[in-house]
Write a protein that holds these residues in place. Sequence first.
Motif, PDB file in Angstrom:
ATOM      1  N   VAL A 198       0.791  -1.192  -0.086  1.00  0.00           N
ATOM      2  CA  VAL A 198      -0.150   0.061  -0.002  1.00  0.00           C
ATOM      3  C   VAL A 198       0.798   1.418   0.228  1.00  0.00           C
ATOM      4  CG1 VAL A 198      -1.644   1.327   1.162  1.00  0.00           C
ATOM      5  CG2 VAL A 198      -2.031  -1.034   0.993  1.00  0.00           C
ATOM      6  N   ASN A 199       1.966   1.365   0.809  1.00  0.00           N
ATOM      7  CA  ASN A 199       2.913   2.127   0.886  1.00  0.00           C
ATOM      8  C   ASN A 199       4.079   1.806   0.317  1.00  0.00           C
ATOM      9  OD1 ASN A 199       1.265   4.177   2.620  1.00  0.00           O
ATOM     10  ND2 ASN A 199       1.071   2.471   4.027  1.00  0.00           N
ATOM     11  N   PRO A 200       4.375   2.323  -0.930  1.00  0.00           N
ATOM     12  CA  PRO A 200       5.766   1.784  -1.570  1.00  0.00           C
ATOM     13  C   PRO A 200       6.807   2.232  -0.708  1.00  0.00           C
ATOM     14  CG  PRO A 200       4.246   2.968  -3.291  1.00  0.00           C
ATOM     15  CD  PRO A 200       3.615   3.105  -1.879  1.00  0.00           C
ATOM     16  N   TYR A 234      -6.396 -11.438  -4.480  1.00  0.00           N
ATOM     17  CA  TYR A 234      -6.824  -9.993  -4.356  1.00  0.00           C
ATOM     18  C   TYR A 234      -5.732  -9.034  -4.902  1.00  0.00           C
ATOM     19  CZ  TYR A 234      -3.506 -10.224  -0.407  1.00  0.00           C
ATOM     20  OH  TYR A 234      -2.350 -10.448   0.348  1.00  0.00           O
ATOM     21  N   LEU A 235      -4.505  -9.453  -5.480  1.00  0.00           N
ATOM     22  CA  LEU A 235      -3.707  -8.649  -5.878  1.00  0.00           C
ATOM     23  C   LEU A 235      -2.844  -9.059  -7.042  1.00  0.00           C
ATOM     24  CD1 LEU A 235      -1.886  -5.879  -5.461  1.00  0.00           C
ATOM     25  CD2 LEU A 235      -0.365  -7.323  -4.044  1.00  0.00           C
ATOM     26  N   GLY A 277      -5.527  -4.523  -8.127  1.00  0.00           N
ATOM     27  CA  GLY A 277      -6.428  -5.284  -7.524  1.00  0.00           C
ATOM     28  C   GLY A 277      -7.207  -6.300  -8.090  1.00  0.00           C
ATOM     29  N   PHE A 278      -7.547  -7.346  -7.677  1.00  0.00           N
ATOM     30  CA  PHE A 278      -8.645  -8.488  -7.998  1.00  0.00           C
ATOM     31  C   PHE A 278      -9.483  -8.787  -7.066  1.00  0.00           C
ATOM     32  CE2 PHE A 278      -4.910  -9.164 -10.888  1.00  0.00           C
ATOM     33  CZ  PHE A 278      -5.339  -9.394 -12.192  1.00  0.00           C
ATOM     34  N   SER A 316      -7.626  -0.402  -8.500  1.00  0.00           N
ATOM     35  CA  SER A 316      -6.667   0.039  -7.496  1.00  0.00           C
ATOM     36  C   SER A 316      -6.427  -0.982  -6.370  1.00  0.00           C
ATOM     37  CB  SER A 316      -7.242   1.322  -6.821  1.00  0.00           C
ATOM     38  OG  SER A 316      -7.517   2.277  -7.743  1.00  0.00           O
ATOM     39  N   LEU A 317      -5.472  -0.883  -5.570  1.00  0.00           N
ATOM     40  CA  LEU A 317      -5.190  -1.649  -4.637  1.00  0.00           C
ATOM     41  C   LEU A 317      -6.223  -1.701  -3.584  1.00  0.00           C
ATOM     42  CD1 LEU A 317      -1.223  -1.690  -4.378  1.00  0.00           C
ATOM     43  CD2 LEU A 317      -2.422  -2.776  -6.083  1.00  0.00           C
ATOM     44  N   THR A 318      -6.366  -2.775  -2.749  1.00  0.00           N
ATOM     45  CA  THR A 318      -7.147  -2.755  -1.742  1.00  0.00           C
ATOM     46  C   THR A 318      -6.526  -2.105  -0.714  1.00  0.00           C
ATOM     47  OG1 THR A 318      -8.378  -4.875  -2.368  1.00  0.00           O
ATOM     48  CG2 THR A 318      -8.619  -4.296   0.045  1.00  0.00           C
ATOM     49  N   PRO A 319      -6.966  -1.150   0.400  1.00  0.00           N
ATOM     50  CA  PRO A 319      -6.148  -0.431   1.245  1.00  0.00           C
ATOM     51  C   PRO A 319      -5.723  -1.626   2.433  1.00  0.00           C
ATOM     52  CG  PRO A 319      -7.877   0.750   0.619  1.00  0.00           C
ATOM     53  CD  PRO A 319      -8.202  -0.458  -0.053  1.00  0.00           C
TER      54      PRO A 319
END
Length: 330
Positions: free
Chosen positions: A24-26, A88-89, A127-128, A327-330
């Motif tokens: 989430v945070n690169p 999920y990703l 995201g998936f 987008s990615l799931t937070p």
Amino acid sequence: MRIVMQPARRSEKDVDQHYQDTIVNPVVFDDHADLFDASTVAQLKELFPDGQARMWGIVPGKKNVNVSKINKMRPGDWVFFSGDKRVYLGGTVALMWRNKELAKRLWGTDHNDSTWEYMYALSGTRGFDIPVEEVRSLLGWNPNRNIMGITVLSDGESDTLQTLLTLDPATATPQPVDSAEEEAAVAAFDGELERTAQRAQRGEQAALKKRLLKGSTGQCALCGRTLPGTFLIAAHIKKRAMCSDDEKRDLANIAMLACTFGCDAVYEHGYVTVDADGAIQVSPLAEGILEVEAYIRERLAGKTVSWWTPSREPYYQWHRTHTFKASLTP
């Protein structure tokens, strides 16, 4: 490219914390300059000019059980993150390296005092929301098979998932190409040059288009332009190869007219989708491709699709969770 299944259950507190810290945070390269090898950081900065990247790692495992699997991975491979019965990703392995001290700083150690020292950076992450049982069914796995450890799929399994889920490769370290080996592979190819399904699929496409196109012109379901039928195709809302026989025969709902000037391609490759209210949703990954971003901005952004109906929503919903570059799931 091969596909790697990376188990990572976010219901586990430590895994979710790692996911927050470095997905989430690169990871900012300069924040860890004291631990990075000069060659590695130079390659990372070339791949990621903004100076940061999403990262993950793999432990060697007991008696180095994971090392042989890790050695099969290459930059350019696709990685699926799975956990809690879902995928999920996903993203492309951009670079791989080993750095025990950096891994300890980012993620600490596990209960065996091991760390995730076989590290990789991901590009093109999205995201998936795909049930694991669907992956099992696609690949012909045992219904009870679970993804317990890092798993590198065979070429055949990888090709199946790549084709059916439209996995486009993202930025990765260029790999050396053996021209002689490639030429030998082409010369030795003795597979089918024509697939028997093509004729049936063309017939189905003609039937779909005839149903959707009432005259010599029609309206693209996405951009709304009225165009000659030559420039419109009957595009499956849900990828045809993933449809059941009943879904393929649901001619009234399974497809829409899409123009060949760009709408069919950006939908097929997941840069746009249609939300549950019929509005066009744009992938954040479109921003990285100037021509794609410009087309979407000029023709699609802010539009609502009149073709959307409650009976077609299940097909659009499949596209959102399987094909759309979300987008990615937070």
